[in-house]
Write an enzyme that holds these catalytic residues in place. Structure first.
Site, PDB file in Angstrom:
ATOM      1  CD  GLU A  12      -2.832   1.301   2.364  1.00  0.00           C
ATOM      2  OE1 GLU A  12      -3.696   2.190   2.382  1.00  0.00           O
ATOM      3  OE2 GLU A  12      -2.693   0.475   3.301  1.00  0.00           O
ATOM      4  CE  LYS A  45      -6.568   0.081   1.602  1.00  0.00           C
ATOM      5  NZ  LYS A  45      -7.026  -0.290   2.965  1.00  0.00           N
TER       6      LYS A  45
END
Length: 295
Positions: free
Chosen positions: A176, A213
């Site tokens: 992420e 992500k």
């Protein structure tokens, strides 16, 4: 790796519920839920209250595998129980929802336009414990504030170095590198980020897979080519501070991109709601995020 869970994460319809607020963000999450700071005086009391909130969400009849593919847990939540059952087992065995664990320990100070991951003490033991508790994968978040080539390269290198350790432990990493939605160079930062992500994917061996992500991109369908890479199990999107309505609208324009929302998922939920009211609000949230995720 659980093949049924892997297949669900690769091709299932739905989204990931991010239930992973940590020590720094928990007071804000509780405040959104209607629990003010005077309701607790210690971290232990605070985490007990947030565990009650998360358990209420997970147990709700609105929180089903029909719409929710997976849930990301905070370490304290992983160590807790729901109705006497470890949370990860409850998610999978009772709900059919794949459990992930947030493993990052916060961010360093801003340098070169980015905030790197802080060191993760006892990483090996944490990953072993996660595996024994039937966690499928991990999540680790760092932040990009500016389109700085050196900073973004450092972010991606650090993320993949950590991801390889997660993979070695038998888990699937959610990488992420969030691009701040308020960045004045958001699009340029995304261009640099995608270049470095693609370069790293080219270094992985044939059987290695990761999940990304990412912030909902400025250009619609910007990450479509990365979705086709065999090393990418899935690409999910964070809400990044957008309201649920705006996040859903932006997400729906990105085909194949699914949500992994936290605050946007819990928007409108309140500790003082009756179970019927709570389930109605959560159901509306789940439905709207689901529909934005299946475009």
């Amino acid at each position: 790796m659980n093949k049924v869970q892997r297949d669900r994460m690769h091709t299932g319809k739905g989204f990931i519920a991010a239930l992973d607020q940590s020590g720094g963000s928990t007071p804000k999450a509780l405040a959104y839920y209607g629990v003010e700071k005077d309701a607790y005086s210690t971290d232990e009391e605070m985490f007990a209250l947030v565990h009650e909130m998360r358990s209420r969400i997970i147990k709700s009849p609105a929180f089903t595998s029909e719409h929710v593919l997976a849930a990301i847990l905070f370490e304290n939540t992983m160590d807790g129980e729901i109705d006497g059952i470890p949370v990860a087992d409850y998610l999978w065995e009772k709900k059919g929802i794949v459990p992930f664990l947030k493993i990052d320990k916060g961010l360093t100070d801003l340098k070169d336009g980015v905030q790197l991951l802080k060191p993760i003490p006892d990483l090996d033991s944490l990953l072993k414990r996660a595996a024994t508790k039937h966690i499928f994968g991990t999540k680790e978040r760092s932040v990009i504030k500016e389109a700085n080539e050196d900073g973004i390269r450092q972010i991606v290198d650090q993320q993949f170095d950590l991801a390889l350790k997660v993979i070695k432990a038998g888990l699937v990493p959610i990488i992420e590198p969030e691009v701040d939605i308020h960045s004045t160079t958001k699009k340029e930062a995304e261009d640099i980020l995608k270049k470095h992500l693609a370069a790293w994917l080219g270094k992985l061996d044939a059987t290695t897979q990761v999940i990304f992500k990412l912030t909902i991109p400025t250009v619609d369908d910007f990450y479509s080519d990365l979705m086709e890479d065999p090393h990418v199990l899935r690409i999910v999107a964070l809400s990044g501070g957008y309201s649920r309505e705006e996040a859903n609208e932006r997400l729906s324009k990105n085909h194949g991109l699914i949500a992994s929302f936290s605050r946007a998922l819990a928007e409108g939920l309140n500790v003082h709601q009756t179970d019927a009211q709570f389930d109605k609000f959560l159901g509306a949230s789940v439905q709207s995020i689901y529909h934005a995720s299946i475009t």
